[in-house]
Design a protein around this motif. Structure first.
Motif, PDB file in Angstrom:
ATOM      1  N   ARG A   1       3.977 -29.666   9.975  1.00 34.29           N
ATOM      2  CA  ARG A   1       5.245 -29.619   9.224  1.00 34.29           C
ATOM      3  C   ARG A   1       6.402 -29.224  10.145  1.00 34.29           C
ATOM      4  O   ARG A   1       7.505 -29.753  10.039  1.00 34.29           O
ATOM      5  N   LEU A   2       6.153 -28.251  11.028  1.00 35.19           N
ATOM      6  CA  LEU A   2       7.206 -27.846  11.953  1.00 35.19           C
ATOM      7  C   LEU A   2       7.571 -28.985  12.900  1.00 35.19           C
ATOM      8  O   LEU A   2       8.756 -29.199  13.197  1.00 35.19           O
ATOM      9  N   GLU A   3       6.586 -29.700  13.395  1.00 38.46           N
ATOM     10  CA  GLU A   3       6.852 -30.838  14.281  1.00 38.46           C
ATOM     11  C   GLU A   3       7.672 -31.901  13.582  1.00 38.46           C
ATOM     12  O   GLU A   3       8.633 -32.449  14.138  1.00 38.46           O
ATOM     13  N   ALA A   4       7.366 -32.184  12.292  1.00 35.96           N
ATOM     14  CA  ALA A   4       8.116 -33.195  11.532  1.00 35.96           C
ATOM     15  C   ALA A   4       9.566 -32.737  11.310  1.00 35.96           C
ATOM     16  O   ALA A   4      10.500 -33.539  11.405  1.00 35.96           O
ATOM     17  N   GLY A   5       9.724 -31.460  11.028  1.00 31.38           N
ATOM     18  CA  GLY A   5      11.090 -30.957  10.836  1.00 31.38           C
ATOM     19  C   GLY A   5      11.903 -31.046  12.101  1.00 31.38           C
ATOM     20  O   GLY A   5      13.091 -31.417  12.071  1.00 31.38           O
ATOM     21  N   ALA A   6      11.302 -30.708  13.239  1.00 34.26           N
ATOM     22  CA  ALA A   6      12.016 -30.793  14.504  1.00 34.26           C
ATOM     23  C   ALA A   6      12.364 -32.234  14.840  1.00 34.26           C
ATOM     24  O   ALA A   6      13.456 -32.527  15.348  1.00 34.26           O
ATOM     25  N   GLN A   7      11.455 -33.162  14.536  1.00 28.96           N
ATOM     26  CA  GLN A   7      11.744 -34.569  14.790  1.00 28.96           C
ATOM     27  C   GLN A   7      12.871 -35.089  13.888  1.00 28.96           C
ATOM     28  O   GLN A   7      13.683 -35.910  14.314  1.00 28.96           O
ATOM     29  N   SER A   8      12.940 -34.597  12.636  1.00 28.42           N
ATOM     30  CA  SER A   8      13.984 -35.056  11.719  1.00 28.42           C
ATOM     31  C   SER A   8      15.383 -34.656  12.192  1.00 28.42           C
ATOM     32  O   SER A   8      16.374 -35.276  11.803  1.00 28.42           O
ATOM     33  N   LEU A   9      15.473 -33.624  13.045  1.00 29.81           N
ATOM     34  CA  LEU A   9      16.768 -33.213  13.584  1.00 29.81           C
ATOM     35  C   LEU A   9      17.085 -33.905  14.895  1.00 29.81           C
ATOM     36  O   LEU A   9      18.118 -33.615  15.513  1.00 29.81           O
ATOM     37  N   SER A  10      16.189 -34.797  15.312  1.00 26.74           N
ATOM     38  CA  SER A  10      16.390 -35.557  16.562  1.00 26.74           C
ATOM     39  C   SER A  10      16.486 -34.631  17.773  1.00 26.74           C
ATOM     40  O   SER A  10      17.281 -34.851  18.685  1.00 26.74           O
TER      41      SER A  10
ATOM     42  N   GLU B   1      14.078 -18.216  17.028  1.00 27.86           N
ATOM     43  CA  GLU B   1      14.658 -19.477  17.498  1.00 27.86           C
ATOM     44  C   GLU B   1      14.295 -20.628  16.571  1.00 27.86           C
ATOM     45  O   GLU B   1      15.124 -21.477  16.269  1.00 27.86           O
ATOM     46  N   TRP B   2      13.037 -20.636  16.118  1.00 27.91           N
ATOM     47  CA  TRP B   2      12.642 -21.679  15.163  1.00 27.91           C
ATOM     48  C   TRP B   2      13.473 -21.582  13.871  1.00 27.91           C
ATOM     49  O   TRP B   2      13.944 -22.596  13.359  1.00 27.91           O
ATOM     50  N   LEU B   3      13.637 -20.392  13.370  1.00 25.69           N
ATOM     51  CA  LEU B   3      14.351 -20.233  12.108  1.00 25.69           C
ATOM     52  C   LEU B   3      15.844 -20.569  12.234  1.00 25.69           C
ATOM     53  O   LEU B   3      16.396 -21.311  11.428  1.00 25.69           O
ATOM     54  N   ASN B   4      16.471 -20.015  13.243  1.00 25.01           N
ATOM     55  CA  ASN B   4      17.928 -20.146  13.347  1.00 25.01           C
ATOM     56  C   ASN B   4      18.363 -21.496  13.891  1.00 25.01           C
ATOM     57  O   ASN B   4      19.405 -22.021  13.472  1.00 25.01           O
ATOM     58  N   ARG B   5      17.601 -22.028  14.816  1.00 29.44           N
ATOM     59  CA  ARG B   5      18.023 -23.276  15.439  1.00 29.44           C
ATOM     60  C   ARG B   5      17.499 -24.503  14.718  1.00 29.44           C
ATOM     61  O   ARG B   5      18.199 -25.497  14.588  1.00 29.44           O
ATOM     62  N   VAL B   6      16.268 -24.421  14.227  1.00 33.86           N
ATOM     63  CA  VAL B   6      15.630 -25.615  13.656  1.00 33.86           C
ATOM     64  C   VAL B   6      15.597 -25.551  12.140  1.00 33.86           C
ATOM     65  O   VAL B   6      16.160 -26.413  11.451  1.00 33.86           O
ATOM     66  N   TRP B   7      14.951 -24.523  11.626  1.00 29.11           N
ATOM     67  CA  TRP B   7      14.640 -24.589  10.182  1.00 29.11           C
ATOM     68  C   TRP B   7      15.868 -24.319   9.290  1.00 29.11           C
ATOM     69  O   TRP B   7      15.905 -24.766   8.163  1.00 29.11           O
TER      70      TRP B   7
END
Length: 818
Positions: free
Chosen positions: A600-609, A541-547
Motif C-alpha cells: 500500500r505504501l509503494e502504491a501511494g508513493a507511486q501515485s504521487l509520481s 518523513e513518510w507521513l509528512n512528505r508522502v502520506w
C-alpha cells in the motif's frame, strides 16, 4: 437693559424663544395658569399632530444622514454624520418631549418669537462679521427665518383665522406673531429642543430641512384642524375672510418685544364674524410655481387634498377650489389632458436628489393663468394623494442609489395618468407599468454609482426607458409592454455576464475552502495518530512528505466518506502501529501485516509520481527499521528463553541444597548476578513498550475527529447562544441583499452568493459578481448584530410602496391590491 444686552436678546430669539429671555408681551414669564376647556382641546390636538409629524421628521433625518454618510469622501465628514445619527437616536425621545413641551408652554405664556427690525439689522451686521453670533448660528437663524416667511406666505388665511379665534379665548392680545401655534413659535420651540443636541452644522441643517419638509410645510393641516375644532366649539364660526376681519377688528401692529401691551377687551366667544364685501375678488397668495415646488421633496406641502384649502375658507376666484365649494369638478379627460401637458414639459433631471411633482400646485397655477376655477372629483383627488405617497416612499427607499431614484421618480406623472384613467390600476398586480417599474428597481438594487456613472450601461438604459415613457406615453399602455420587453432583454444580457463572473468567483472561493478544509482534516488525522508518540525519523518523513499528500488528494477528490479515504487513513494507522507495537508479542501480526502495508505504501508513493530513487530510499529506510525491530524481538525472545533455563537450574539447585550444603558466599553472589540480569531485561522491555503507552485510535474514532475538524478560527469573537436572533438569521439569508458598512470605506450593496459548506462560510458579491467579503457564521452573526451588514428590503418596489401607502393612508375609496 443696556443696548448690548437688548441687541443680543433680539438676535438670538429666532433660535429658541425660551433661551432668548422673551416671555409674553411683557417679556417676563409668569406662573403657569390653567387653560380653558376649549384652549385645552386645541392644545391637545396640536400636540398629537406635532408628535406624529415630528416622528416622521426624525425617521427621514436618520435615512438622510445615513445616505449622506454613504457618499462622504472624507473620514472626518463621515464620522461626524454617524456621530449625529447616534446622538439623535439617543436623544430622540427627549427631543420630541422638549419640542412638545415648548409648544404647550406657549399656550400658557404666548410670546413673540419673531425678530423685529432691530434683529434684522443685527443679522445683516452678523453677516459682515460684526455680531456676537458665529457663522453656524447665523446660518441656522437665516434658515428658520426663511422657513417662517414661507409658512406665513402659504398659509396666511388659516393663520389669521386661528389668531382671531384664540384672541377671544386667551387673556393676552393674540397676533400672528405671538400665536402659540404660529410658524415662529413652532420653529423656535423646535430650535430650542435641537440646541440641546451637539451635532455638526451640516447635520443640524439637514434636521431643519427635514423639519421644514415633513412638518413646517404641512402646518396648513394643523391650522385647518384647529380652526375646524374651534368652529365646532362655536368660536367665531362665520369668518369669511380672516385677513380683512383682522385688519378691521385687530389690525394693530404687534407690540414691540419688551414693551407693555395695552389691555384690549376681547369680543365674546361665539360672536359672529362680519361679512366683507368683495372678499371673493382676492386671489390666493403665495402659490409656488414650477415642478420644484416645496423643494421637490415628499411631503413638502402635505399630501394634496381635494383642493387648495377647505370649503369654509374658500373665497372664490380663479384656481383650484376645495371640494364642496360649489365649483364644478374638473372632468377626468380634462385632468388627463392637463397631466399630459405637465408630463411633456417636465424637465430632464440629473441632479443628486430626486424631486416630486406637486400636482396640486401645478393645477392651481394653470387654472390661475387661464382665469378659470375648478375642483377635483373625490376619486381623482384620492388618486393624486396615493401616487404622491407612493413615490414619496420610493424617494426614501434605501435599496436604490440616489441617481437611480432620481430617474425613477420622474415616472410619477405617467403613473398618475394611468391611475386617474383607470381607478383599478392599484389593484392590477400584473399591470405592465408596475412590472416595468419593478424590473428597473430590481435590476438596480445592487448598483453603485462610480465616478463616471453617467456612462454606466445600466444607468444609461434606465434613463433611456424613463425618457421613452415621458416622451411617448399618452393613453396607449402598450408602450410599457414594449419597454418592459426591451429592458428584460438588456437585463438578461447583464445578468448573464454577472453570472459568469459570479460563478468564477464562487468556484474559486469554494475551491480555496475545500483546500483549506482538506488540509485541516489531514492535520486532524495526524494529530490523532501521532499525539504523545515518539516516532522514528523515517516514519515522520513518510507521513509528512508522502502520506499527507495522499490523504489530501483523496479528501479533495473523493471526500472523507469514500472508501479510498478510509483505506489511506487505515494505512497511516498501520504504519504507525508497525513501529510502536510491542515486540516480540506482535511478531506474528507483523509478519502478516508488513507485506500488505509495504504494498500500500509503494502504491501511494507511486501515485504521487515520486522518483524511483526516492521510493527506493524511503522503502529501504522502512525495511531497515523493521529488521532492527525484528532483531530486537529475537534478542528479547532469546533472553526470555535464557531466563527460563536459569530459573529451572535454580529450582534444581534448591532441590539439591536439601541434600548438599552450598557455601553462603557463593549463593549470595549468584543471587546478585541473577537480580542484575533481571533488571537489565526489564529495562530492555520498558524501552520497547512503556507502561503508559496510549493505544492508537480506531478508524471510526479518527473519522469522528475529521468530521469536527475545521480551519483555525482567527477572530476573538464572543460565541452566541443558539437561540440568538442574529445567529438564527444566518440560516435564512440565501440570495439576500445587504448594505455593507466598513470602517474607513464607503458603504457598498452586496448579495449573499454562496454558503461554503466545507468551512461554514458565507461569501458576498456585488452586482458584477466580484467578491466583496467572506464571513464565518459567527462573524456574520456579529456583523448583523453590529449593523455592519444591514439587510435590504425584500420584494418588488411597487408592492412595498403600496404596503406603505395602505399602512399610512387609512381607509381609501380606491381599490388597492398589494
Amino acid at each position: 437693559m443696556d443696548d448690548m444686552e437688548r441687541s443680543n436678546n433680539e438676535l438670538f430669539v429666532i433660535s429658541g424663544g425660551g433661551k432668548s429671555g422673551r416671555g409674553g408681551a411683557s417679556g417676563v414669564k409668569s406662573a403657569t395658569r390653567q387653560l380653558s376647556k376649549t384652549v385645552s382641546l386645541v392644545n391637545q390636538k396640536a400636540i398629537q399632530w406635532i408628535q406624529s409629524r415630528v416622528e416622521e421628521v426624525f425617521a427621514q433625518v436618520d435615512d438622510s444622514l445615513f445616505t449622506m454618510a454613504e457618499k462622504a469622501h472624507q473620514q472626518d465628514e463621515q464620522d461626524q454624520l454617524f456621530q449625529a445619527i447616534r446622538a439623535i437616536r439617543v436623544e430622540h425621545s427627549n427631543l420630541v418631549d422638549s419640542f412638545c413641551d415648548g409648544v404647550e408652554e406657549r399656550f400658557h405664556h404666548p410670546r413673540n418669537d419673531s425678530p423685529g427690525e432691530d434683529a434684522e439689522l443685527d443679522l445683516r451686521a452678523a453677516s459682515n462679521g460684526l455680531s456676537l453670533v458665529n457663522n453656524d448660528d447665523l446660518e441656522q437663524q437665516v434658515a428658520i427665518r426663511s422657513m417662517v416667511a414661507n409658512i406665513r406666505r402659504d398659509h396666511a388665511e388659516p393663520i389669521a383665522a386661528l389668531s382671531l379665534r384664540l384672541d377671544t379665548l386667551l387673556p393676552e392680545k393674540i397676533y400672528d406673531e405671538n400665536l402659540p401655534l404660529g410658524p415662529a413659535a413652532i420653529c423656535a420651540a423646535f430650535a430650542d429642543a435641537l440646541d440641546d443636541v451637539e451635532i455638526s452644522l451640516r447635520a443640524r441643517m439637514t434636521v431643519l430641512k427635514k423639519f421644514e419638509l415633513q412638518l413646517a410645510n404641512r402646518l396648513g393641516e394643523l391650522y385647518e384642524d384647529c380652526n375646524s375644532l374651534l368652529i365646532e366649539q362655536g368660536v367665531l364660526p362665520h369668518i369669511q375672510d380672516p385677513l380683512r376681519e383682522r385688519s378691521r377688528h385687530g389690525g394693530e401692529k404687534p407690540p414691540i418685544p419688551g414693551a407693555p401691551t395695552a389691555l384690549v377687551e376681547p369680543p365674546l366667544a361665539g360672536e359672529p364674524g362680519v361679512q366683507i364685501p368683495g372678499a371673493a375678488d382676492i386671489p390666493a397668495a403665495g402659490m409656488p410655481a414650477g415642478f420644484a415646488a416645496g423643494a421637490g421633496q415628499p411631503g413638502a406641502t402635505g399630501y394634496p387634498s381635494a383642493g387648495a384649502g377647505s370649503a369654509a375658507s374658500y373665497s372664490g376666484g380663479p384656481g383650484l377650489a376645495p371640494a364642496g365649494a360649489g365649483v364644478p369638478a374638473m372632468a377626468t379627460p380634462t385632468l388627463l389632458q392637463q397631466l399630459g401637458h405637465f408630463q411633456m414639459s417636465m424637465p430632464a433631471h440629473t441632479g443628486a436628489t430626486g424631486q416630486l411633482v406637486n400636482v396640486t400646485e401645478l393645477l392651481q397655477q394653470s387654472l390661475v393663468q387661464s382665469e378659470k376655477s375648478a375642483s377635483l372629483h373625490e376619486l381623482d383627488s384620492e388618486v393624486i394623494r396615493l401616487v404622491d405617497m407612493l413615490f414619496s416612499f420610493m424617494l426614501e427607499d434605501r435599496n436604490l442609489a440616489e441617481p437611480i431614484k432620481v430617474q425613477l421618480i420622474r415616472m410619477q406623472l405617467p403613473m398618475l395618468k394611468l391611475a386617474v384613467g383607470d381607478k383599478a390600476f392599484f389593484s392590477k398586480g400584473g399591470h405592465p407599468a408596475r412590472r416595468l417599474l419593478n424590473e428597473l428597481a430590481d435590476a438596480a438594487i445592487g448598483w453603485q454609482p462610480g465616478e463616471n456613472y453617467l456612462n454606466d450601461p445600466l444607468y444609461r438604459e434606465v434613463c433611456t426607458i424613463v425618457e421613452a415613457v415621458l416622451a411617448e406615453y399618452d393613453r396607449d399602455e402598450q408602450i410599457f409592454v414594449r419597454l418592459l420587453e426591451s429592458f428584460r432583454q438588456f437585463s438578461a444580457r447583464e445578468r448573464k455576464r454577472a453570472e459568469v463572473m459570479e460563478r468564477r468567483t464562487v468556484d474559486e472561493a469554494q475551491g480555496t475552502a475545500r483546500v483549506e478544509a482538506s488540509k485541516a482534516r489531514v492535520a486532524a488525522v495526524f494529530d490523532a495518530l501521532t499525539a504523545e508518540r515518539k516516532l522514528p525519523k523515517i516514519v515522520h518523513e513518510w507521513l509528512n512528505r508522502v502520506w499527507s499528500s495522499v490523504l489530501f488528494r483523496a479528501c479533495l477528490k473523493e471526500g472523507t466518506d469514500s472508501s479510498a479515504w478510509r483505506q489511506h487513513v487505515l494505512t497511516a494507522r498501520d504504519l504507525i502501529w508497525s513501529v510502536v507495537a510491542p515486540m516480540p508479542e506482535s511478531s506474528v501480526k507483523m509478519r502478516r501485516l508488513l507485506p500488505v502495508l509495504k504494498k500500500r505504501l509503494e502504491a501511494g508513493a507511486q501515485s504521487l509520481s515520486l522518483s524511483p530513487g526516492d521510493r527506493q530510499r524511503l522503502m529501504g529506510g522502512l525495511d531497515m527499521l523493521y529488521r532492527e525491530r525484528q532483531k530486537l524481538g529475537e534478542r528479547v525472545e532469546s533472553e526470555r528463553e535464557r531466563r527460563t533455563r536459569e530459573r529451572l537450574v535454580q529450582e534444581l539447585r534448591r532441590e539439591a541444597d536439601s541434600v548438599v550444603s552450598i557455601p553462603v558466599e557463593e549463593a549470595t553472589n549468584a543471587a546478585v548476578i541473577e537480580e542484575q540480569v533481571a533488571e537489565t531485561q526489564v529495562l530492555d522491555e520498558s524501552r520497547e513498550l512503556p507502561a503508559e503507552q496510549k493505544a492508537l485510535p480506531e478508524v471510526e474514532e479518527i473519522q469522528q475527529v475529521v468530521t469536527e475538524a475545521a480551519a483555525a478560527n482567527s477572530e476573538d469573537l464572543k460565541p452566541l447562544p443558539s437561540d440568538d436572533n442574529h445567529w438564527q438569521q444566518t440560516y435564512h439569508l440565501k440570495d439576500s441583499w445587504f448594505l455593507l458598512r466598513r470602517a474607513e470605506k464607503l458603504p457598498v450593496r452586496c448579495r449573499l452568493a454562496a454558503i461554503i459548506s466545507d468551512l461554514d462560510q458565507f461569501m458576498f458579491v456585488n452586482r458584477q459578481g466580484a467578491k466583496v467579503g467572506v464571513y464565518s457564521r459567527l462573524e456574520l452573526a456579529h456583523a448583523l448584530r453590529n449593523e455592519e451588514l444591514l439587510p435590504l428590503e425584500q420584494g418588488p418596489l411597487f408592492e412595498r410602496a403600496l404596503e406603505y401607502v395602505v399602512g399610512n393612508c387609512g381607509e381609501s375609496k380606491i381599490a388597492i391590491s398589494v
